[in-house]
Design a protein around this motif. Structure first.
Motif, PDB file in Angstrom:
ATOM      1  N   LYS A  47       0.827  -1.210   0.000  1.00  0.00           N
ATOM      2  CA  LYS A  47       0.000   0.000   0.000  1.00  0.00           C
ATOM      3  C   LYS A  47       0.859   1.257   0.000  1.00  0.00           C
ATOM      4  O   LYS A  47       0.514   2.263  -0.603  1.00  0.00           O
ATOM      5  CB  LYS A  47      -0.932  -0.008   1.203  1.00  0.00           C
ATOM      6  N   SER A  48       1.994   1.204   0.686  1.00  0.00           N
ATOM      7  CA  SER A  48       2.915   2.342   0.686  1.00  0.00           C
ATOM      8  C   SER A  48       4.342   1.804   0.707  1.00  0.00           C
ATOM      9  O   SER A  48       4.608   0.720   1.206  1.00  0.00           O
ATOM     10  CB  SER A  48       2.660   3.251   1.880  1.00  0.00           C
ATOM     11  N   GLY A  49       5.240   2.559   0.164  1.00  0.00           N
ATOM     12  CA  GLY A  49       6.630   2.145   0.134  1.00  0.00           C
ATOM     13  C   GLY A  49       6.903   1.139  -0.967  1.00  0.00           C
ATOM     14  O   GLY A  49       6.021   0.779  -1.741  1.00  0.00           O
ATOM     15  N   GLN A  50       8.126   0.708  -0.995  1.00  0.00           N
ATOM     16  CA  GLN A  50       8.562  -0.246  -2.016  1.00  0.00           C
ATOM     17  C   GLN A  50       8.179  -1.663  -1.595  1.00  0.00           C
ATOM     18  O   GLN A  50       8.538  -2.097  -0.507  1.00  0.00           O
ATOM     19  CB  GLN A  50      10.090  -0.125  -2.184  1.00  0.00           C
ATOM     20  N   PRO A  51       7.444  -2.407  -2.432  1.00  0.00           N
ATOM     21  CA  PRO A  51       7.122  -3.791  -2.066  1.00  0.00           C
ATOM     22  C   PRO A  51       8.372  -4.669  -2.092  1.00  0.00           C
ATOM     23  O   PRO A  51       9.329  -4.382  -2.808  1.00  0.00           O
ATOM     24  CB  PRO A  51       6.130  -4.223  -3.141  1.00  0.00           C
ATOM     25  N   LYS A  52       8.352  -5.701  -1.296  1.00  0.00           N
ATOM     26  CA  LYS A  52       9.456  -6.658  -1.272  1.00  0.00           C
ATOM     27  C   LYS A  52       9.392  -7.518  -2.528  1.00  0.00           C
ATOM     28  O   LYS A  52       8.333  -7.644  -3.143  1.00  0.00           O
ATOM     29  CB  LYS A  52       9.351  -7.533  -0.032  1.00  0.00           C
ATOM     30  N   PRO A  53      10.506  -8.122  -2.909  1.00  0.00           N
ATOM     31  CA  PRO A  53      10.474  -9.023  -4.072  1.00  0.00           C
ATOM     32  C   PRO A  53       9.682 -10.289  -3.749  1.00  0.00           C
ATOM     33  O   PRO A  53       9.558 -10.674  -2.586  1.00  0.00           O
ATOM     34  CB  PRO A  53      11.946  -9.335  -4.331  1.00  0.00           C
ATOM     35  N   ILE A  54       9.166 -10.935  -4.787  1.00  0.00           N
ATOM     36  CA  ILE A  54       8.437 -12.187  -4.583  1.00  0.00           C
ATOM     37  C   ILE A  54       9.387 -13.253  -4.036  1.00  0.00           C
ATOM     38  O   ILE A  54      10.600 -13.140  -4.174  1.00  0.00           O
ATOM     39  CB  ILE A  54       7.757 -12.688  -5.877  1.00  0.00           C
ATOM     40  N   SER A  55       8.821 -14.266  -3.427  1.00  0.00           N
ATOM     41  CA  SER A  55       9.604 -15.409  -2.951  1.00  0.00           C
ATOM     42  C   SER A  55       9.900 -16.292  -4.152  1.00  0.00           C
ATOM     43  O   SER A  55       9.153 -17.213  -4.474  1.00  0.00           O
ATOM     44  CB  SER A  55       8.823 -16.183  -1.889  1.00  0.00           C
ATOM     45  N   ALA A  56      10.974 -15.986  -4.835  1.00  0.00           N
ATOM     46  CA  ALA A  56      11.294 -16.610  -6.119  1.00  0.00           C
ATOM     47  C   ALA A  56      11.601 -18.102  -6.007  1.00  0.00           C
ATOM     48  O   ALA A  56      11.479 -18.819  -6.994  1.00  0.00           O
ATOM     49  CB  ALA A  56      12.475 -15.888  -6.760  1.00  0.00           C
ATOM     50  N   GLN A  57      11.984 -18.586  -4.836  1.00  0.00           N
ATOM     51  CA  GLN A  57      12.369 -19.989  -4.715  1.00  0.00           C
ATOM     52  C   GLN A  57      11.180 -20.942  -4.687  1.00  0.00           C
ATOM     53  O   GLN A  57      11.347 -22.141  -4.796  1.00  0.00           O
ATOM     54  CB  GLN A  57      13.245 -20.214  -3.478  1.00  0.00           C
ATOM     55  N   LEU A  58       9.951 -20.440  -4.549  1.00  0.00           N
ATOM     56  CA  LEU A  58       8.778 -21.316  -4.492  1.00  0.00           C
ATOM     57  C   LEU A  58       8.363 -21.727  -5.900  1.00  0.00           C
ATOM     58  O   LEU A  58       8.188 -20.893  -6.778  1.00  0.00           O
ATOM     59  CB  LEU A  58       7.617 -20.612  -3.788  1.00  0.00           C
ATOM     60  N   SER A  59       8.206 -23.035  -6.102  1.00  0.00           N
ATOM     61  CA  SER A  59       7.853 -23.526  -7.428  1.00  0.00           C
ATOM     62  C   SER A  59       6.496 -24.223  -7.469  1.00  0.00           C
ATOM     63  O   SER A  59       5.952 -24.456  -8.541  1.00  0.00           O
ATOM     64  CB  SER A  59       8.929 -24.480  -7.944  1.00  0.00           C
ATOM     65  N   GLY A  60       5.932 -24.571  -6.308  1.00  0.00           N
ATOM     66  CA  GLY A  60       4.638 -25.237  -6.292  1.00  0.00           C
ATOM     67  C   GLY A  60       4.158 -25.443  -4.876  1.00  0.00           C
ATOM     68  O   GLY A  60       4.887 -25.203  -3.911  1.00  0.00           O
ATOM     69  N   TYR A  61       2.900 -25.888  -4.770  1.00  0.00           N
ATOM     70  CA  TYR A  61       2.334 -26.148  -3.444  1.00  0.00           C
ATOM     71  C   TYR A  61       1.363 -27.317  -3.508  1.00  0.00           C
ATOM     72  O   TYR A  61       0.825 -27.659  -4.565  1.00  0.00           O
ATOM     73  CB  TYR A  61       1.621 -24.908  -2.889  1.00  0.00           C
ATOM     74  N   LEU A  62       1.163 -27.927  -2.357  1.00  0.00           N
ATOM     75  CA  LEU A  62       0.178 -28.995  -2.172  1.00  0.00           C
ATOM     76  C   LEU A  62      -0.629 -28.659  -0.929  1.00  0.00           C
ATOM     77  O   LEU A  62      -0.084 -28.156   0.050  1.00  0.00           O
ATOM     78  CB  LEU A  62       0.868 -30.345  -1.959  1.00  0.00           C
TER      79      LEU A  62
END
Length: 96
Positions: A47-62
């Protein structure tokens, strides 16, 4: 039964489509599997400020159901990410 989300990280050395098919067949047969998917690209939003980067290491979920986190860990037998030398993360989904 509790709900758990299992995140696969993208650090496995080897995973095959056949291994995933066999593993998902086993999970479905267990009656404890509620779904899952690969995870594609995305963005973080703030909502304000710079957003953090996505969690790039996640490739899938169950999504699974188990009595405890220890029982959820038992559902990792045959998981292609774990068997391929990668990291798997289990988180409980609290009921509110």
């Amino acid at each position: 039964m509790n709900d758990y989300i299992i995140f696969m990280h993208d650090d496995a050395k080897e995973e095959t489509a056949a291994a995933w098919e066999a593993y998902l067949t086993m999970l479905r047969a267990s009656g404890q599997f509620s779904g899952g998917s690969e995870i594609g690209q995305g963005v973080c939003v703030a909502k304000s400020g710079q957003p953090k980067p996505i969690s790039a290491q996640l490739s899938g979920y169950l999504l699974v159901q188990a009595e405890s986190i220890e029982d959820a860990k038992k559902l990792l037998v045959g998981n292609p990410t774990l068997d391929g030398g990668g990291t798997v993360e289990i988180r409980e989904l609290p009921r509110g």
